[in-house]
Scaffold this motif. Structure first.
Motif, PDB file in Angstrom:
ATOM      1  N   UNK A 170      -0.326  -3.176  -0.488  1.00  0.00           N
ATOM      2  CA  UNK A 170      -0.315  -2.404   0.756  1.00  0.00           C
ATOM      3  C   UNK A 170       0.769  -2.911   1.701  1.00  0.00           C
ATOM      4  N   UNK A 171       0.894  -4.231   1.832  1.00  0.00           N
ATOM      5  CA  UNK A 171       1.893  -4.793   2.751  1.00  0.00           C
ATOM      6  C   UNK A 171       3.303  -4.396   2.348  1.00  0.00           C
ATOM      7  N   UNK A 172       3.630  -4.539   1.058  1.00  0.00           N
ATOM      8  CA  UNK A 172       4.997  -4.235   0.625  1.00  0.00           C
ATOM      9  C   UNK A 172       5.247  -2.726   0.645  1.00  0.00           C
ATOM     10  N   UNK A 173       4.168  -1.936   0.531  1.00  0.00           N
ATOM     11  CA  UNK A 173       4.328  -0.490   0.505  1.00  0.00           C
ATOM     12  C   UNK A 173       4.325   0.179   1.860  1.00  0.00           C
ATOM     13  N   UNK A 174       3.971  -0.573   2.916  1.00  0.00           N
ATOM     14  CA  UNK A 174       3.890   0.020   4.253  1.00  0.00           C
ATOM     15  C   UNK A 174       4.660  -0.750   5.314  1.00  0.00           C
ATOM     16  N   UNK A 175       4.866  -2.060   5.109  1.00  0.00           N
ATOM     17  CA  UNK A 175       5.475  -2.875   6.158  1.00  0.00           C
ATOM     18  C   UNK A 175       4.525  -3.177   7.292  1.00  0.00           C
ATOM     19  N   UNK A 176       3.205  -3.025   7.058  1.00  0.00           N
ATOM     20  CA  UNK A 176       2.234  -3.285   8.123  1.00  0.00           C
ATOM     21  C   UNK A 176       2.318  -4.737   8.588  1.00  0.00           C
ATOM     22  N   UNK A 177       2.065  -4.923   9.884  1.00  0.00           N
ATOM     23  CA  UNK A 177       1.866  -6.266  10.399  1.00  0.00           C
ATOM     24  C   UNK A 177       0.537  -6.787   9.845  1.00  0.00           C
ATOM     25  N   UNK A 178       0.442  -8.105   9.703  1.00  0.00           N
ATOM     26  CA  UNK A 178      -0.756  -8.682   9.105  1.00  0.00           C
ATOM     27  C   UNK A 178      -2.006  -8.340   9.907  1.00  0.00           C
ATOM     28  N   UNK A 191      -4.163   5.319   8.562  1.00  0.00           N
ATOM     29  CA  UNK A 191      -4.131   5.423  10.014  1.00  0.00           C
ATOM     30  C   UNK A 191      -4.194   4.031  10.630  1.00  0.00           C
ATOM     31  N   UNK A 192      -3.294   3.766  11.571  1.00  0.00           N
ATOM     32  CA  UNK A 192      -3.275   2.488  12.302  1.00  0.00           C
ATOM     33  C   UNK A 192      -3.579   2.776  13.769  1.00  0.00           C
ATOM     34  N   UNK A 193      -4.764   2.394  14.223  1.00  0.00           N
ATOM     35  CA  UNK A 193      -5.110   2.606  15.627  1.00  0.00           C
ATOM     36  C   UNK A 193      -5.845   1.412  16.229  1.00  0.00           C
ATOM     37  N   UNK A 194      -5.815   0.272  15.534  1.00  0.00           N
ATOM     38  CA  UNK A 194      -6.448  -0.945  16.046  1.00  0.00           C
ATOM     39  C   UNK A 194      -5.760  -2.154  15.419  1.00  0.00           C
ATOM     40  N   UNK A 195      -6.017  -3.292  16.006  1.00  0.00           N
ATOM     41  CA  UNK A 195      -5.408  -4.526  15.520  1.00  0.00           C
ATOM     42  C   UNK A 195      -6.235  -5.710  15.999  1.00  0.00           C
ATOM     43  N   UNK A 196      -6.023  -6.860  15.370  1.00  0.00           N
ATOM     44  CA  UNK A 196      -6.647  -8.087  15.859  1.00  0.00           C
ATOM     45  C   UNK A 196      -5.878  -8.587  17.067  1.00  0.00           C
ATOM     46  N   UNK A 197      -6.587  -9.026  18.083  1.00  0.00           N
ATOM     47  CA  UNK A 197      -5.976  -9.600  19.277  1.00  0.00           C
ATOM     48  C   UNK A 197      -6.631 -10.939  19.575  1.00  0.00           C
ATOM     49  N   UNK A 212      -0.144   4.825  14.771  1.00  0.00           N
ATOM     50  CA  UNK A 212       0.597   5.738  13.914  1.00  0.00           C
ATOM     51  C   UNK A 212      -0.160   6.011  12.618  1.00  0.00           C
ATOM     52  N   UNK A 213       0.309   7.000  11.876  1.00  0.00           N
ATOM     53  CA  UNK A 213      -0.202   7.289  10.544  1.00  0.00           C
ATOM     54  C   UNK A 213       0.952   7.145   9.563  1.00  0.00           C
ATOM     55  N   UNK A 214       0.738   6.371   8.520  1.00  0.00           N
ATOM     56  CA  UNK A 214       1.808   6.010   7.581  1.00  0.00           C
ATOM     57  C   UNK A 214       1.480   6.543   6.194  1.00  0.00           C
ATOM     58  N   UNK A 215       2.463   7.157   5.558  1.00  0.00           N
ATOM     59  CA  UNK A 215       2.283   7.641   4.190  1.00  0.00           C
ATOM     60  C   UNK A 215       2.463   6.488   3.213  1.00  0.00           C
ATOM     61  N   UNK A 216       1.747   6.565   2.080  1.00  0.00           N
ATOM     62  CA  UNK A 216       1.870   5.521   1.061  1.00  0.00           C
ATOM     63  C   UNK A 216       2.133   6.159  -0.299  1.00  0.00           C
ATOM     64  N   UNK A 248     -12.534   1.607   5.667  1.00  0.00           N
ATOM     65  CA  UNK A 248     -12.393   2.735   4.748  1.00  0.00           C
ATOM     66  C   UNK A 248     -12.104   4.033   5.486  1.00  0.00           C
ATOM     67  N   UNK A 249     -12.549   4.154   6.731  1.00  0.00           N
ATOM     68  CA  UNK A 249     -12.321   5.372   7.508  1.00  0.00           C
ATOM     69  C   UNK A 249     -10.852   5.566   7.875  1.00  0.00           C
ATOM     70  N   UNK A 250     -10.045   4.532   7.711  1.00  0.00           N
ATOM     71  CA  UNK A 250      -8.626   4.614   8.061  1.00  0.00           C
ATOM     72  C   UNK A 250      -7.762   5.139   6.923  1.00  0.00           C
ATOM     73  N   UNK A 251      -8.358   5.306   5.739  1.00  0.00           N
ATOM     74  CA  UNK A 251      -7.592   5.731   4.572  1.00  0.00           C
ATOM     75  C   UNK A 251      -7.889   7.177   4.206  1.00  0.00           C
ATOM     76  N   UNK A 252      -6.845   7.917   3.898  1.00  0.00           N
ATOM     77  CA  UNK A 252      -6.950   9.297   3.418  1.00  0.00           C
ATOM     78  C   UNK A 252      -6.210   9.359   2.092  1.00  0.00           C
ATOM     79  N   UNK A 253      -6.900   8.952   1.031  1.00  0.00           N
ATOM     80  CA  UNK A 253      -6.250   8.786  -0.268  1.00  0.00           C
ATOM     81  C   UNK A 253      -6.257  10.041  -1.118  1.00  0.00           C
ATOM     82  N   UNK A 254      -7.062  11.042  -0.737  1.00  0.00           N
ATOM     83  CA  UNK A 254      -7.166  12.250  -1.558  1.00  0.00           C
ATOM     84  C   UNK A 254      -6.386  13.420  -0.984  1.00  0.00           C
ATOM     85  N   UNK A 255      -5.511  13.132  -0.019  1.00  0.00           N
ATOM     86  CA  UNK A 255      -4.602  14.140   0.504  1.00  0.00           C
ATOM     87  C   UNK A 255      -3.458  14.347  -0.490  1.00  0.00           C
TER      88      UNK A 255
END
Length: 351
Positions: free
Chosen positions: A168-176, A197-203, A222-226, A184-191
């Protein structure tokens, strides 16, 4: 020089040490102390207290920085702060061996405080303006994108339970901190195109712990395609998350940078023969994703949105050097336009 008491002598010694033995500087300091208005420390506290929409941990960090980097000038009156003071403070920071980036970051805090002091009527102009920052003499900026061969070598030695996470990291460039909080609610794998979907983070909380909150900037949400291969790699973990985090440690704990490095990244790099300066950082996975996307033809605007940068300028400044082909393409486009008769999109000119 003689003094009436040991206390007075020690005070002058402290002043001499702080001002590198310059009596002229001490006299200027005494003159400034007689001016009206808040001290530097008080002005910082007023500035920080006025900040809105800032996390408690960030406010704590600002106050810690004030104590750490401005203790020598904390009791000076901000109304007497001038350009020479800024230069002297920056030289003092350099003498402590601090990096140019650290000096630039802390100078930004100082400049913001002085701007607040201007609004409060204690200064007319900002003495930070026009003072050049120290040059960063490092050959590289610390960014080390990996080649496909190095990445493959690390993944060949990686604990299999962590491979979907690194896919996932190499395929999206997401911050850790973005990737480890996904549910699981953040993933839309059957589209038709799989999305995350990225709408939260650790602080970091004010007490130094962690809490879940919104991303720091609007663009970070943001929403990122994979790629299909990434979707299939992570699918089992997504479907078995059961309302918890999709990616966890082997025993179910939350992934943090330190424990991910210790239990997965470091052992795999060592087994792949990557040690010392040859061992990439986990954050270099994000840089690697960006460099691979550029190599594959992704434009800088799309990459900026994908990475969640607030400004395309950030993306361009960070990865612009990886776009040499763009210069040649731009020149070819310009030549093609100028050779057109008349130039494309321009009306013919009449005498």
């Amino acid at each position: 020089m003689t003094y009436a008491s040991r206390v007075e002598a020690e005070e002058w010694k402290r002043r001499l040490d702080a001002n590198r033995g310059s009596l002229k500087a001490i006299e200027a300091e005494i003159a400034r102390s007689k001016e009206s208005g808040p001290t530097v420390e008080e002005a910082f506290e007023r500035h920080i207290g006025q900040l809105m929409g800032t996390e408690k941990f960030t406010l704590k960090k600002y106050r810690d920085n004030v104590r750490l980097y401005f203790s020598e000038i904390a009791d000076r009156k901000v109304s007497g702060f001038n350009r020479d003071d800024v230069i002297e403070w920056m030289r003092w920071m350099e003498s402590r061996g601090l990096s140019p980036k650290t000096i630039a970051d802390i100078r930004g805090l100082l400049s913001a405080m002085l701007t607040t002091a201007i609004h409060d009527g204690h200064l007319v102009t900002n003495p930070c303006k026009g003072v050049r920052l120290p040059k960063d003499m490092r050959v590289t900026d610390g960014m080390s994108p990996m080649t496909y061969e190095i990445w493959a070598a690390i993944m060949a030695q990686m604990d299999p339970s962590f491979i979907p996470f690194f896919d996932l990291l190499i395929g999206t460039g997401f911050r850790l901190n973005e990737a480890t909080v996904l549910g699981e609610e953040d993933f839309m794998l059957d589209q038709p195109t799989s999305l995350v979907k990225v709408d939260k983070t650790w602080k970091r909380s004010a007490s130094g712990g962690y809490l879940i909150g919104p991303p720091k900037t609007r663009r970070s949400r943001r929403t990122v395609s994979i790629a299909p291969s990434t979707a299939e790699s992570i699918r089992p973990l997504v479907e078995n998350a059961n309302g918890g985090f999709v990616f966890t440690l082997k025993r179910g704990g939350v992934i943090r940078p330190a424990n991910l490095y210790r239990t997965a990244w470091y052992p795999a790099c060592e087994a792949a023969g990557l040690r010392g300066n040859d061992r990439p950082r986990i954050h270099d996975i994000r840089h690697t994703h960006a460099s691979w996307m550029i190599a594959g033809g992704m434009d800088i605007f799309t990459l900026s949105r994908r990475l969640g940068h607030e400004s395309i300028v950030t993306t361009s400044n960070t990865y612009g050097h990886l776009l040499p082909d763009a210069l040649f393409k731009s020149a070819a486009i310009a030549q093609a336009v100028l050779e057109a008769s008349p130039p494309i999109g321009l009306p013919e000119l009449t005498p």
